[in-house]
Design a protein around this motif. Structure first.
Motif, PDB file in Angstrom:
ATOM      1  N   GLU A 221     -29.591   8.859  78.003  1.00 13.45           N
ATOM      2  CA  GLU A 221     -30.565   9.861  77.580  1.00 13.45           C
ATOM      3  C   GLU A 221     -30.877  10.862  78.692  1.00 13.45           C
ATOM      4  N   HIS A 222     -30.915  10.394  79.945  1.00 15.79           N
ATOM      5  CA  HIS A 222     -31.286  11.268  81.059  1.00 15.79           C
ATOM      6  C   HIS A 222     -30.151  11.451  82.068  1.00 15.79           C
ATOM      7  N   ILE A 223     -28.917  11.119  81.643  1.00 22.18           N
ATOM      8  CA  ILE A 223     -27.727  11.366  82.450  1.00 22.18           C
ATOM      9  C   ILE A 223     -26.813  12.215  81.583  1.00 22.18           C
ATOM     10  N   THR A 224     -26.575  13.442  81.993  1.00 23.76           N
ATOM     11  CA  THR A 224     -25.874  14.381  81.120  1.00 23.76           C
ATOM     12  C   THR A 224     -24.709  15.083  81.828  1.00 23.76           C
ATOM     13  N   LEU A 225     -23.797  15.567  81.007  1.00 18.25           N
ATOM     14  CA  LEU A 225     -22.678  16.392  81.463  1.00 18.25           C
ATOM     15  C   LEU A 225     -22.911  17.811  80.954  1.00 18.25           C
ATOM     16  N   ASP A 226     -22.543  18.793  81.732  1.00 17.35           N
ATOM     17  CA  ASP A 226     -22.720  20.196  81.311  1.00 17.35           C
ATOM     18  C   ASP A 226     -21.480  20.657  80.532  1.00 17.35           C
ATOM     19  N   MET A 227     -21.351  20.177  79.307  1.00 20.45           N
ATOM     20  CA  MET A 227     -20.171  20.444  78.480  1.00 20.45           C
ATOM     21  C   MET A 227     -19.999  21.938  78.200  1.00 20.45           C
ATOM     22  N   ASN A 228     -18.780  22.407  78.328  1.00 18.28           N
ATOM     23  CA  ASN A 228     -18.415  23.799  78.100  1.00 18.28           C
ATOM     24  C   ASN A 228     -18.059  23.971  76.626  1.00 18.28           C
ATOM     25  N   THR A 229     -19.022  24.331  75.819  1.00 17.81           N
ATOM     26  CA  THR A 229     -18.789  24.483  74.379  1.00 17.81           C
ATOM     27  C   THR A 229     -18.310  25.891  74.025  1.00 17.81           C
ATOM     28  N   ASP A 230     -18.115  26.743  75.024  1.00 15.78           N
ATOM     29  CA  ASP A 230     -17.522  28.059  74.776  1.00 15.78           C
ATOM     30  C   ASP A 230     -15.996  27.964  74.694  1.00 15.78           C
ATOM     31  N   SER A 231     -15.402  27.099  75.516  1.00 18.08           N
ATOM     32  CA  SER A 231     -13.940  26.982  75.573  1.00 18.08           C
ATOM     33  C   SER A 231     -13.409  25.707  74.938  1.00 18.08           C
ATOM     34  N   TRP A 232     -14.282  24.751  74.660  1.00 16.99           N
ATOM     35  CA  TRP A 232     -13.880  23.466  74.102  1.00 16.99           C
ATOM     36  C   TRP A 232     -14.650  23.225  72.808  1.00 16.99           C
ATOM     37  N   ILE A 233     -13.953  22.681  71.800  1.00 16.38           N
ATOM     38  CA  ILE A 233     -14.544  22.430  70.484  1.00 16.38           C
ATOM     39  C   ILE A 233     -14.568  20.933  70.252  1.00 16.38           C
ATOM     40  N   GLN A 234     -15.749  20.381  70.009  1.00 13.32           N
ATOM     41  CA  GLN A 234     -15.842  18.943  69.750  1.00 13.32           C
ATOM     42  C   GLN A 234     -15.574  18.646  68.281  1.00 13.32           C
ATOM     43  N   GLN A 235     -14.702  17.673  68.062  1.00 14.79           N
ATOM     44  CA  GLN A 235     -14.476  17.130  66.725  1.00 14.79           C
ATOM     45  C   GLN A 235     -14.290  15.629  66.899  1.00 14.79           C
ATOM     46  N   GLY A 236     -15.213  14.856  66.337  1.00 15.64           N
ATOM     47  CA  GLY A 236     -15.177  13.409  66.520  1.00 15.64           C
ATOM     48  C   GLY A 236     -15.371  13.056  67.981  1.00 15.64           C
ATOM     49  N   ASP A 237     -14.515  12.185  68.504  1.00 15.45           N
ATOM     50  CA  ASP A 237     -14.606  11.735  69.896  1.00 15.45           C
ATOM     51  C   ASP A 237     -13.912  12.662  70.879  1.00 15.45           C
ATOM     52  N   PHE A 238     -13.295  13.733  70.385  1.00  7.26           N
ATOM     53  CA  PHE A 238     -12.462  14.580  71.243  1.00  7.26           C
ATOM     54  C   PHE A 238     -13.030  15.985  71.390  1.00  7.26           C
TER      55      PHE A 238
ATOM     56  N   ARG B 221      -6.385  18.159  74.312  1.00  7.84           N
ATOM     57  CA  ARG B 221      -7.689  17.611  73.952  1.00  7.84           C
ATOM     58  C   ARG B 221      -8.049  16.552  74.971  1.00  7.84           C
ATOM     59  N   ILE B 222      -9.355  16.331  75.106  1.00 15.38           N
ATOM     60  CA  ILE B 222      -9.873  15.359  76.067  1.00 15.38           C
ATOM     61  C   ILE B 222     -10.880  14.463  75.374  1.00 15.38           C
ATOM     62  N   ARG B 223     -10.821  13.184  75.714  1.00 22.17           N
ATOM     63  CA  ARG B 223     -11.835  12.223  75.271  1.00 22.17           C
ATOM     64  C   ARG B 223     -12.535  11.707  76.520  1.00 22.17           C
ATOM     65  N   VAL B 224     -13.851  11.613  76.447  1.00 23.10           N
ATOM     66  CA  VAL B 224     -14.654  11.110  77.560  1.00 23.10           C
ATOM     67  C   VAL B 224     -15.470   9.934  77.048  1.00 23.10           C
TER      68      VAL B 224
END
Length: 145
Positions: A57-74, A37-40
């Motif tokens: 608001e206008h600075i974003t990361l292209d999070m890979n939600t196909d291979s990574w599942i967010q739960q809480g801060d991780f 797991r990773i926390r950013v």
């Protein structure tokens, strides 16, 4: 860019409507399978003399939600990584939107990334329910939460 590591001093001269490569992934350098797991954590430091509340608001990361599942801060990798195996990237770039105003000029944008791992053997089939994850009492910049 081109597989080179993120520069130690960061990327400078970024202007609105640009992107910077930032690839974050996990490599299992051990000899046993693991869940990862990773926390950013992120923060913006305004330039000296600027009194403004700057946000992402206008600075974003292209999070890979196909291979990574967010739960809480991780973000949890969707399956166990075998010894020597590399995960799919959590993200690959930072986008600075065209809406960024002058208050962002010479600001410093920081991302702190921490990866954790636990054994997957005899630890269920789902990283979200695996046992042994350690707790964090502070943000990744060292500030108490």
């Amino acid at each position: 860019t081109d597989g080179k590591p993120w520069p130690a001093g960061g990327v400078t001269g970024v202007v609105p409507a640009t992107e910077a490569d930032k690839v974050v992934y996990v490599v299992n350098r051990g000899s046993a399978p693991l869940f990862a797991r990773i926390r950013v954590d992120q923060r913006i430091n305004p330039a000296e003399g600027v009194d403004a509340e700057l946000d992402f608001e206008h600075i974003t990361l292209d999070m890979n939600t196909d291979s990574w599942i967010q739960q809480g801060d991780f973000y949890y990798y969707y399956r166990a990584l075998k010894a020597g195996e590399q995960s799919e990237p959590l993200f690959t770039k930072v986008t600075f939107g065209p809406e960024l105003g002058n208050e962002y000029m010479n600001a410093t944008v920081e991302f702190a990334v921490k990866a954790q791992a636990v054994q997957s053997a005899n630890n269920g089939y789902d990283p979200l329910f695996a046992l042994g994850w350690s707790e964090m009492d502070a943000d990744l910049f060292g500030n108490a939460e």
